[in-house]
Design an enzyme around this catalytic site. Sequence first.
Site, PDB file in Angstrom:
ATOM      1  NE  ARG A 449      -4.251   1.604   2.069  1.00 47.54           N
ATOM      2  CZ  ARG A 449      -4.987   2.237   2.959  1.00 47.54           C
ATOM      3  NH1 ARG A 449      -4.559   2.406   4.178  1.00 47.54           N
ATOM      4  NH2 ARG A 449      -6.177   2.708   2.647  1.00 47.54           N
ATOM      5  CB  CYS A 530      -8.196  -2.103  12.419  1.00 48.88           C
ATOM      6  SG  CYS A 530      -8.642  -2.067  10.680  1.00 48.88           S
ATOM      7  CG  ASP A 538      -3.751 -11.820  17.381  1.00 50.40           C
ATOM      8  OD1 ASP A 538      -3.583 -11.301  18.491  1.00 50.40           O
ATOM      9  OD2 ASP A 538      -3.228 -11.363  16.332  1.00 50.40           O
ATOM     10  CD  GLU A 618     -32.161   4.065   2.569  1.00 46.46           C
ATOM     11  OE1 GLU A 618     -31.711   3.078   1.979  1.00 46.46           O
ATOM     12  OE2 GLU A 618     -31.822   5.236   2.288  1.00 46.46           O
TER      13      GLU A 618
HETATM   14  C1  GLA Z   1      -7.850  -0.115   6.531  1.00 47.66           C
HETATM   15  C2  GLA Z   1      -8.996  -0.294   7.483  1.00 47.66           C
HETATM   16  C3  GLA Z   1     -10.175   0.516   7.022  1.00 47.66           C
HETATM   17  C4  GLA Z   1      -9.776   1.967   6.949  1.00 47.66           C
HETATM   18  C5  GLA Z   1      -8.570   2.135   6.039  1.00 47.66           C
HETATM   19  C6  GLA Z   1      -8.032   3.547   6.102  1.00 47.66           C
HETATM   20  O1  GLA Z   1      -8.106  -0.697   5.302  1.00 47.66           O
HETATM   21  O2  GLA Z   1      -9.327  -1.636   7.633  1.00 47.66           O
HETATM   22  O3  GLA Z   1     -11.266   0.345   7.884  1.00 47.66           O
HETATM   23  O4  GLA Z   1      -9.489   2.437   8.250  1.00 47.66           O
HETATM   24  O5  GLA Z   1      -7.524   1.257   6.402  1.00 47.66           O
HETATM   25  O6  GLA Z   1      -6.931   3.724   5.301  1.00 47.66           O
END
Ligand code: GLA
Length: 739
Positions: A449, A530, A538, A618
């Site tokens: 990335r 994340c 984990d 919605e």
């Molecule tokens: C990752 C996270 C997403 C978001 C992007 C931001 O992919 O999993 O939820 O926060 O980064 O760049």
Amino acid sequence: MAIIADEQKRIFTLQTQNTTYQMKVDPYGYLLHLYYGRKTKGDLSYLLTFADRGFSANPYDAGTDRTYSLDALPQEFPYLGTGDYRTKSLIVRDSRGVYGCDLRYSAYEIRDEKYALDNLPYVHKSENGAPGDEGMQSLLITLKDDRLGLEAELCYGVLPQLDIITRSVVLKNAGKERIVIEKILSASLDFPEGKYDVLTFYGRHAMERNRQRQAVSHGIYSVGSTRGISSHQYNPFLILAAPETCETAGSCWSMQFVYSGCFEALAEKDQYNQTRVAIGLSDEQFSYPLEPGDQFTAPEVIMSYSSSGFGKLSRNLHRCIRDHVCRGRYAHEVRPVLLNSWEASYFDFSGESLCKLAEAAKDLGMDMLVMDDGWFGSRSDDSRSLGDWNVNEKKLGGSLKELVDKVNALGLKFGIWFEPEMISEDSRLYREHSSWALVVPGRKPVRGRYQLVLDFSRPEVVDYIFSGMCEVLDHANIEYVKWDCNRDIADVYSATAKDQGKVLYDYVLGVYRLLEMLRQRYPKLLMEGCAGGGGRFDAGMLFYTPQIWCSDNSDAIDRLRIQYGTSFGYPVSTMGAHVSVSPNEQNGRVTPLETRAVTAMAGTFGYELDPSRLSAEEKEAIRKQIRRYRRLAPIIQYGDYYRLSDPFCDEVCAWENISSDGTMVVVTAVMQAVHGNMTENYVHLQGLDEEADYKVTDPGDTGLAAESIYNGAALMEGGIPLPVRMGEYHSYQLLFEKC
Ligand code: GLA
């Protein structure tokens, strides 16, 4: 007592409510494994068999006894050097480069508390007096190799009420020369007979933790990660099961690694049809020297056994993780319903647009706005600024404090995104400290990335990032941090490390240290882990962050499988799950808003969309969803979870949550497919009191009459027919109360 030491027979027995684990020191001082499974008592050493077998060697101490071979006997901690050619838990090298050791029993100790580990996550006494605390004990067994001066302390923790046993190993160099650890698996289990299946959880970015089940056959079946993080591809978790085991019946054993880096998990069937399962650190790019006086701790493994199927096994693990791994205020509280800016606007936001999102979030009844990636340095896309954790005030149109104050004034909490372990080449940090990135000298780095990985094995790098984060967190009322990690490690070279074989492990310790420093300094802060979604889902991370964004895939139908797979090892309260737009941004699928909501309710629940693009209907539906979630959250998050179907095989995906006192039952079902002249689908409930009656307090869309009463056994045996509805992906959510 959970732990019984028979000193005369040199047998150690670990007892939990429903399980027994036993091992024995044999006459030569080898520690043999005797049994792990359904509760039993007495001396189980009769299970050991001895035979004179060709090409299975005999230790010298056995003299002329050719029936004694460690190539065939079940062991607690198999290591290279004994003539056991199966998978080893330990391989060391001495200062002359010679492989192997000779570890014999030396001593034991029983403690009336769970052992703790230094600098690593571990199972602990709960912070809220949860079940599992009662009768917790530890057994520490020391094995020694006198020639090398190597000591291995095998640590066993027992949580009798939860049928949980933990293991770890501490290696000490008590000798005079360097010893190098070339391989260490924290736990290994031997089964002298039987046929087994092994379940593992594989996947990829945006499609994590698919369940795979296969027969253990001759050879080694192994999964793992060599990516520096535990990975999207394989979860550090496996289940061994008898072939007939299903959700509600049969024997199964689990091993779960409490660690967030490279690992290996394997099942091996040997020449004598014996099975060995093991889990621990991956040995790729791992070579850890211990100087005299040094010690090394192998990360913990959580084990459990159930004689009544996978459902019970998972519930043991759920309780253990929820109450004895997760920590902090939010571990035991329903989490705020949040609106995350990522899928609402990606990098394209301003202070003003965020305030609009906050107003809309408030109007819909949410608790928190999370500002995702894009608020720092000159980050307008994913090619720059990682490492420069200074607020882009131009983009926000003012200071972060001003923005947070505005959001707080609306009655909403504020959360923020960081990716602490990363560095962009296009950043001030890289220009000033390029050696802080993990890059092999003389080679071009592998990018992911566009970014590189910071060398978190170096304390000064971790300290620098900590102070940068504090600078942000100290200056505004931030109540939530999403800790992201958006690539794997490819280049393993630390500019300051003497031994590069330490770097991957020390990196993970660096991540843990930063997480711990943040926890200590901001005890009220909610952290969500994340790694591009669920790339580091984990038990290690859950020690620091009580929830983890389960997947970057927010499509409700894919999520059914992802969350189903995740639920084998991890509780609902740990799974970050949001409602996003339809058609879905990851796969284009169109699903009803209600289905997206009930699926996200099987997680920490929030939204990830721009409310200004929603219709009035919605919006009203969302208000109702949030009100419903608030009622159901304590049952869903802190009750017991039952898988009622298998979304990999069945057309309906159904699950059930029962409140911890057993009085409230929530059943949720989603149709994964529609066909002409559709067949009926029945959902069979589980975990109810057979004798008791249950009243329908909210029939949802099932057609059952409100207030109607059904017997518990009938709901489990007969089930509930789900009415056939036109259109795809319909969902049903209904509630019962025990009469
Ligand atoms: C990752 C996270 C997403 C978001 C992007 C931001 O992919 O999993 O939820 O926060 O980064 O760049």
